[in-house]
Write a protein that holds these residues in place. Structure first.
Motif, PDB file in Angstrom:
ATOM      1  N   TYR A  73       0.843  -1.191   0.000  1.00 49.71           N
ATOM      2  CA  TYR A  73       0.000   0.000   0.000  1.00 49.71           C
ATOM      3  C   TYR A  73       0.876   1.238   0.000  1.00 49.71           C
ATOM      4  N   TYR A  74       0.257   2.343  -0.383  1.00 51.69           N
ATOM      5  CA  TYR A  74       0.893   3.653  -0.273  1.00 51.69           C
ATOM      6  C   TYR A  74       0.332   4.339   0.959  1.00 51.69           C
ATOM      7  N   GLN A  75       1.106   5.221   1.517  1.00 48.47           N
ATOM      8  CA  GLN A  75       0.560   6.049   2.579  1.00 48.47           C
ATOM      9  C   GLN A  75       0.903   7.504   2.307  1.00 48.47           C
ATOM     10  N   ARG A  76       0.063   8.376   2.831  1.00 47.19           N
ATOM     11  CA  ARG A  76       0.234   9.813   2.648  1.00 47.19           C
ATOM     12  C   ARG A  76      -0.040  10.510   3.968  1.00 47.19           C
ATOM     13  N   HIS A  77       0.933  11.275   4.439  1.00 50.32           N
ATOM     14  CA  HIS A  77       0.803  12.035   5.683  1.00 50.32           C
ATOM     15  C   HIS A  77       0.325  13.452   5.398  1.00 50.32           C
ATOM     16  N   VAL A  78      -0.613  13.913   6.176  1.00 49.67           N
ATOM     17  CA  VAL A  78      -1.006  15.312   6.200  1.00 49.67           C
ATOM     18  C   VAL A  78      -0.698  15.778   7.617  1.00 49.67           C
ATOM     19  N   VAL A  79       0.226  16.727   7.733  1.00 47.65           N
ATOM     20  CA  VAL A  79       0.727  17.143   9.041  1.00 47.65           C
ATOM     21  C   VAL A  79       0.427  18.627   9.250  1.00 47.65           C
ATOM     22  N   GLY A  80      -0.134  18.936  10.402  1.00 51.04           N
ATOM     23  CA  GLY A  80      -0.402  20.323  10.752  1.00 51.04           C
ATOM     24  C   GLY A  80       0.883  21.065  11.079  1.00 51.04           C
ATOM     25  N   ALA A  81       0.776  22.355  11.166  1.00 54.61           N
ATOM     26  CA  ALA A  81       1.939  23.171  11.521  1.00 54.61           C
ATOM     27  C   ALA A  81       2.386  22.840  12.939  1.00 54.61           C
ATOM     28  N   PRO A  82       3.693  22.655  13.138  1.00 53.96           N
ATOM     29  CA  PRO A  82       4.166  22.362  14.490  1.00 53.96           C
ATOM     30  C   PRO A  82       4.016  23.562  15.413  1.00 53.96           C
ATOM     31  N   VAL A  83       3.683  23.277  16.659  1.00 54.54           N
ATOM     32  CA  VAL A  83       3.548  24.290  17.696  1.00 54.54           C
ATOM     33  C   VAL A  83       4.652  24.040  18.727  1.00 54.54           C
ATOM     34  N   HIS A  93      10.648  21.439  22.318  1.00 55.73           N
ATOM     35  CA  HIS A  93       9.522  20.531  22.570  1.00 55.73           C
ATOM     36  C   HIS A  93       8.350  21.051  21.740  1.00 55.73           C
ATOM     37  N   ALA A  94       7.923  20.244  20.779  1.00 55.95           N
ATOM     38  CA  ALA A  94       6.894  20.688  19.829  1.00 55.95           C
ATOM     39  C   ALA A  94       5.855  19.592  19.623  1.00 55.95           C
ATOM     40  N   GLU A  95       4.709  20.009  19.110  1.00 60.61           N
ATOM     41  CA  GLU A  95       3.619  19.088  18.787  1.00 60.61           C
ATOM     42  C   GLU A  95       3.018  19.468  17.446  1.00 60.61           C
ATOM     43  N   ALA A  96       2.461  18.477  16.771  1.00 52.34           N
ATOM     44  CA  ALA A  96       1.708  18.716  15.536  1.00 52.34           C
ATOM     45  C   ALA A  96       0.701  17.587  15.350  1.00 52.34           C
ATOM     46  N   ASN A  97      -0.468  17.922  14.857  1.00 47.94           N
ATOM     47  CA  ASN A  97      -1.462  16.918  14.504  1.00 47.94           C
ATOM     48  C   ASN A  97      -1.077  16.258  13.190  1.00 47.94           C
ATOM     49  N   TYR A  98      -1.497  15.002  13.028  1.00 48.60           N
ATOM     50  CA  TYR A  98      -1.245  14.311  11.761  1.00 48.60           C
ATOM     51  C   TYR A  98      -2.434  13.433  11.395  1.00 48.60           C
ATOM     52  N   ALA A  99      -2.545  13.158  10.110  1.00 44.89           N
ATOM     53  CA  ALA A  99      -3.467  12.152   9.586  1.00 44.89           C
ATOM     54  C   ALA A  99      -2.705  11.374   8.522  1.00 44.89           C
ATOM     55  N   VAL A 100      -2.830  10.071   8.573  1.00 44.76           N
ATOM     56  CA  VAL A 100      -2.180   9.217   7.580  1.00 44.76           C
ATOM     57  C   VAL A 100      -3.276   8.498   6.804  1.00 44.76           C
ATOM     58  N   PHE A 101      -3.220   8.620   5.507  1.00 46.08           N
ATOM     59  CA  PHE A 101      -4.149   7.942   4.611  1.00 46.08           C
ATOM     60  C   PHE A 101      -3.435   6.754   3.983  1.00 46.08           C
ATOM     61  N   ASN A 113      -4.546   6.291  10.163  1.00 43.22           N
ATOM     62  CA  ASN A 113      -4.121   6.594  11.530  1.00 43.22           C
ATOM     63  C   ASN A 113      -4.169   8.108  11.722  1.00 43.22           C
ATOM     64  N   VAL A 114      -4.717   8.539  12.850  1.00 38.49           N
ATOM     65  CA  VAL A 114      -4.842   9.967  13.136  1.00 38.49           C
ATOM     66  C   VAL A 114      -4.381  10.196  14.572  1.00 38.49           C
ATOM     67  N   GLY A 115      -3.647  11.285  14.776  1.00 37.60           N
ATOM     68  CA  GLY A 115      -3.195  11.589  16.125  1.00 37.60           C
ATOM     69  C   GLY A 115      -2.343  12.836  16.157  1.00 37.60           C
ATOM     70  N   ARG A 116      -1.379  12.833  17.070  1.00 37.31           N
ATOM     71  CA  ARG A 116      -0.469  13.974  17.171  1.00 37.31           C
ATOM     72  C   ARG A 116       0.928  13.478  17.474  1.00 37.31           C
ATOM     73  N   TYR A 117       1.877  14.223  16.967  1.00 35.98           N
ATOM     74  CA  TYR A 117       3.280  13.997  17.291  1.00 35.98           C
ATOM     75  C   TYR A 117       3.615  14.835  18.514  1.00 35.98           C
ATOM     76  N   ILE A 147       2.933  -1.236   9.408  1.00 35.91           N
ATOM     77  CA  ILE A 147       4.159  -1.688   8.749  1.00 35.91           C
ATOM     78  C   ILE A 147       5.107  -0.499   8.597  1.00 35.91           C
ATOM     79  N   TYR A 148       4.626   0.547   7.984  1.00 31.11           N
ATOM     80  CA  TYR A 148       5.451   1.704   7.653  1.00 31.11           C
ATOM     81  C   TYR A 148       5.432   2.731   8.796  1.00 31.11           C
ATOM     82  N   PRO A 149       6.414   3.615   8.820  1.00 31.35           N
ATOM     83  CA  PRO A 149       6.469   4.626   9.881  1.00 31.35           C
ATOM     84  C   PRO A 149       5.267   5.579   9.835  1.00 31.35           C
ATOM     85  N   ILE A 150       4.867   6.001  11.007  1.00 32.37           N
ATOM     86  CA  ILE A 150       3.792   7.008  11.129  1.00 32.37           C
ATOM     87  C   ILE A 150       4.462   8.371  11.245  1.00 32.37           C
TER      88      ILE A 150
END
Length: 150
Positions: A73-83, A93-101, A113-117, A147-150
């Motif tokens: 499979y392919y995956q695609r990350h959509v990452v919010g701006a880091p805070v 020390h930073a955080e950002a929201n992410y969504a992986v398709f 997968n959806v969450g935050r870094y 399987i693949y990195p988040i």
């Protein structure tokens, strides 16, 4: 700008399928964990994946390339701006929201997968790198396997 670039370059690298790029975003003595939100918020240590060095991340790359068998499979990350949450000396020390398709070759794309870094980032001669990356995901339901990195 460098922090935003680190996050963008990371997403591009893990989406590219060039797995050897992934470990280079980390310092040698690093932490990478994939942990459910409930465990993280309750302080429980149980993680889905837990690597405590760049060497362990490289071992995972070897596994992805050479030993793990799965439906591709392919995956695609959509990452919010880091805070930036705080700075301790040179540690950011930073955080950002992410969504992986995820897109399987014969199916429509789905949210995987959806969450935050939650990250600790340090400067190196090669630029900013992760000393710690916690991928705290919202749903405890993981389709099939990670399987693949988040």
């Amino acid at each position: 700008m460098a922090l935003g670039r680190l996050y963008a370059d990371y997403a591009l690298a893990v989406d590219s399928g060039h797995w050897d790029l992934w470990p280079e975003f980390f310092i040698e003595q690093c932490v990478y964990k994939l942990i459910p939100r409930e465990n993280h918020e309750r302080g429980f240590p149980l993680c889905t994946l837990s690597f405590t060095s760049k060497g362990m991340i490289k071992d995972r790359v070897y596994g992805i390339q050479e030993t793990l068998y799965h439906d591709p499979y392919y995956q695609r990350h959509v990452v919010g701006a880091p805070v930036v949450r705080r700075v301790d000396g040179e540690r950011i020390h930073a955080e950002a929201n992410y969504a992986v398709f995820r897109t399987k070759l014969d199916k429509a794309s789905t949210v995987f997968n959806v969450g935050r870094y939650i990250d600790t980032i340090v400067p190196t001669p090669e630029g900013l790198k992760f000393a710690e990356r916690l991928c705290v995901y919202d749903s405890e339901m993981i389709p099939n396997a990670i399987i693949y990195p988040i």
